[in-house]
Design a protein around this motif. Structure first.
Motif, PDB file in Angstrom:
ATOM      1  N   LEU A   1      32.438  77.230  42.945  1.00  0.00           N
ATOM      2  CA  LEU A   1      32.358  76.657  41.601  1.00  0.00           C
ATOM      3  C   LEU A   1      33.463  75.649  41.310  1.00  0.00           C
ATOM      4  O   LEU A   1      33.336  74.830  40.404  1.00  0.00           O
ATOM      5  N   THR A   2      34.539  75.713  42.075  1.00  0.00           N
ATOM      6  CA  THR A   2      35.678  74.824  41.849  1.00  0.00           C
ATOM      7  C   THR A   2      35.408  73.513  42.565  1.00  0.00           C
ATOM      8  O   THR A   2      35.281  73.476  43.784  1.00  0.00           O
ATOM      9  N   ARG A   3      35.312  72.457  41.806  1.00  0.00           N
ATOM     10  CA  ARG A   3      34.955  71.159  42.391  1.00  0.00           C
ATOM     11  C   ARG A   3      35.984  70.666  43.388  1.00  0.00           C
ATOM     12  O   ARG A   3      35.651  70.128  44.431  1.00  0.00           O
ATOM     13  N   THR A   4      37.231  70.826  43.070  1.00  0.00           N
ATOM     14  CA  THR A   4      38.301  70.425  43.981  1.00  0.00           C
ATOM     15  C   THR A   4      39.227  71.623  44.161  1.00  0.00           C
ATOM     16  O   THR A   4      40.200  71.769  43.417  1.00  0.00           O
ATOM     17  N   PRO A   5      38.888  72.510  45.109  1.00  0.00           N
ATOM     18  CA  PRO A   5      39.713  73.703  45.292  1.00  0.00           C
ATOM     19  C   PRO A   5      41.118  73.359  45.771  1.00  0.00           C
ATOM     20  O   PRO A   5      41.355  73.158  46.947  1.00  0.00           O
ATOM     21  N   SER A   6      42.018  73.241  44.827  1.00  0.00           N
ATOM     22  CA  SER A   6      43.425  72.994  45.151  1.00  0.00           C
ATOM     23  C   SER A   6      44.253  73.810  44.183  1.00  0.00           C
ATOM     24  O   SER A   6      43.739  74.398  43.234  1.00  0.00           O
ATOM     25  N   GLY A   7      45.518  73.857  44.424  1.00  0.00           N
ATOM     26  CA  GLY A   7      46.394  74.614  43.548  1.00  0.00           C
ATOM     27  C   GLY A   7      46.560  76.049  44.010  1.00  0.00           C
ATOM     28  O   GLY A   7      46.000  76.478  45.015  1.00  0.00           O
ATOM     29  N   ARG A   8      47.357  76.776  43.242  1.00  0.00           N
ATOM     30  CA  ARG A   8      47.725  78.136  43.621  1.00  0.00           C
ATOM     31  C   ARG A   8      46.525  79.075  43.677  1.00  0.00           C
ATOM     32  O   ARG A   8      46.391  79.864  44.612  1.00  0.00           O
ATOM     33  N   ASN A   9      45.641  79.035  42.679  1.00  0.00           N
ATOM     34  CA  ASN A   9      44.491  79.942  42.679  1.00  0.00           C
ATOM     35  C   ASN A   9      43.594  79.718  43.891  1.00  0.00           C
ATOM     36  O   ASN A   9      43.156  80.671  44.523  1.00  0.00           O
ATOM     37  N   ALA A  10      43.331  78.472  44.215  1.00  0.00           N
ATOM     38  CA  ALA A  10      42.490  78.180  45.372  1.00  0.00           C
ATOM     39  C   ALA A  10      43.168  78.632  46.661  1.00  0.00           C
ATOM     40  O   ALA A  10      42.521  79.217  47.534  1.00  0.00           O
TER      41      ALA A  10
ATOM     42  N   ASN B   1      45.385  81.032  46.955  1.00  0.00           N
ATOM     43  CA  ASN B   1      45.311  82.498  46.966  1.00  0.00           C
ATOM     44  C   ASN B   1      43.936  82.970  47.390  1.00  0.00           C
ATOM     45  O   ASN B   1      43.800  83.865  48.231  1.00  0.00           O
ATOM     46  N   ALA B   2      42.901  82.392  46.792  1.00  0.00           N
ATOM     47  CA  ALA B   2      41.531  82.799  47.103  1.00  0.00           C
ATOM     48  C   ALA B   2      41.239  82.607  48.589  1.00  0.00           C
ATOM     49  O   ALA B   2      40.676  83.498  49.239  1.00  0.00           O
ATOM     50  N   GLN B   3      41.618  81.463  49.139  1.00  0.00           N
ATOM     51  CA  GLN B   3      41.372  81.202  50.561  1.00  0.00           C
ATOM     52  C   GLN B   3      42.128  82.183  51.440  1.00  0.00           C
ATOM     53  O   GLN B   3      41.583  82.688  52.427  1.00  0.00           O
ATOM     54  N   ALA B   4      43.362  82.490  51.096  1.00  0.00           N
ATOM     55  CA  ALA B   4      44.163  83.433  51.890  1.00  0.00           C
ATOM     56  C   ALA B   4      43.579  84.849  51.803  1.00  0.00           C
ATOM     57  O   ALA B   4      43.489  85.553  52.816  1.00  0.00           O
ATOM     58  N   TRP B   5      43.188  85.274  50.613  1.00  0.00           N
ATOM     59  CA  TRP B   5      42.609  86.610  50.451  1.00  0.00           C
ATOM     60  C   TRP B   5      41.300  86.741  51.207  1.00  0.00           C
ATOM     61  O   TRP B   5      41.048  87.752  51.851  1.00  0.00           O
ATOM     62  N   ILE B   6      40.460  85.713  51.144  1.00  0.00           N
ATOM     63  CA  ILE B   6      39.189  85.741  51.879  1.00  0.00           C
ATOM     64  C   ILE B   6      39.458  85.865  53.369  1.00  0.00           C
ATOM     65  O   ILE B   6      38.810  86.655  54.061  1.00  0.00           O
ATOM     66  N   ALA B   7      40.403  85.101  53.872  1.00  0.00           N
ATOM     67  CA  ALA B   7      40.736  85.170  55.301  1.00  0.00           C
ATOM     68  C   ALA B   7      41.198  86.575  55.683  1.00  0.00           C
ATOM     69  O   ALA B   7      40.786  87.114  56.718  1.00  0.00           O
ATOM     70  N   ARG B   8      42.060  87.195  54.854  1.00  0.00           N
ATOM     71  CA  ARG B   8      42.522  88.563  55.132  1.00  0.00           C
ATOM     72  C   ARG B   8      41.381  89.567  55.063  1.00  0.00           C
ATOM     73  O   ARG B   8      41.298  90.470  55.896  1.00  0.00           O
TER      74      ARG B   8
END
Length: 105
Positions: free
Chosen positions: A73-82, A84-91
């Motif tokens: 849903l995030t058009r440009t996934p950048s910043g801390r939340n994005a 975090n989300a990418q790191a959590w998904i990878a884990r």
């Protein structure tokens, strides 16, 4: 305070944040789930749901789904939340593979 004119999904999101800040995590999860149900386009709702599920280890599969939806849903996934989300998904994926759970949906 919640505004009466606020959309229901946003109202549930804000209530979830209020409850989470007060340590009422199960109630906050319910609000985030309701917010994402009522507002399937509400990226922040999916982020909050996924983040709290990761923190509580309540449902790793649902956490991965929520965080993936947030990134979608995030058009440009950048910043801390994005990040975090990418790191959590990878884990979460790494744990799933390590424990032999190949569930992908």
């Amino acid at each position: 305070a919640l505004q009466l004119s606020e959309r229901p999904a946003s109202a549930h999101l804000r209530l979830g944040q209020f409850l989470e800040a007060r340590g009422k995590l199960e109630e906050a999860l319910q609000c985030y789930r309701r917010a994402t149900h009522l507002g399937p386009e509400l990226a922040e709702g999916f982020y909050r749901l996924g983040a709290l599920l990761v923190a509580t280890r309540a449902d790793p599969h649902q956490a991965e789904q929520a965080l993936s939806r947030y990134l979608d849903l995030t058009r440009t996934p950048s910043g801390r939340n994005a990040a975090n989300a990418q790191a959590w998904i990878a884990r979460l994926k790494a744990r799933r593979v390590a424990f032999g759970d190949q569930k992908t949906q």
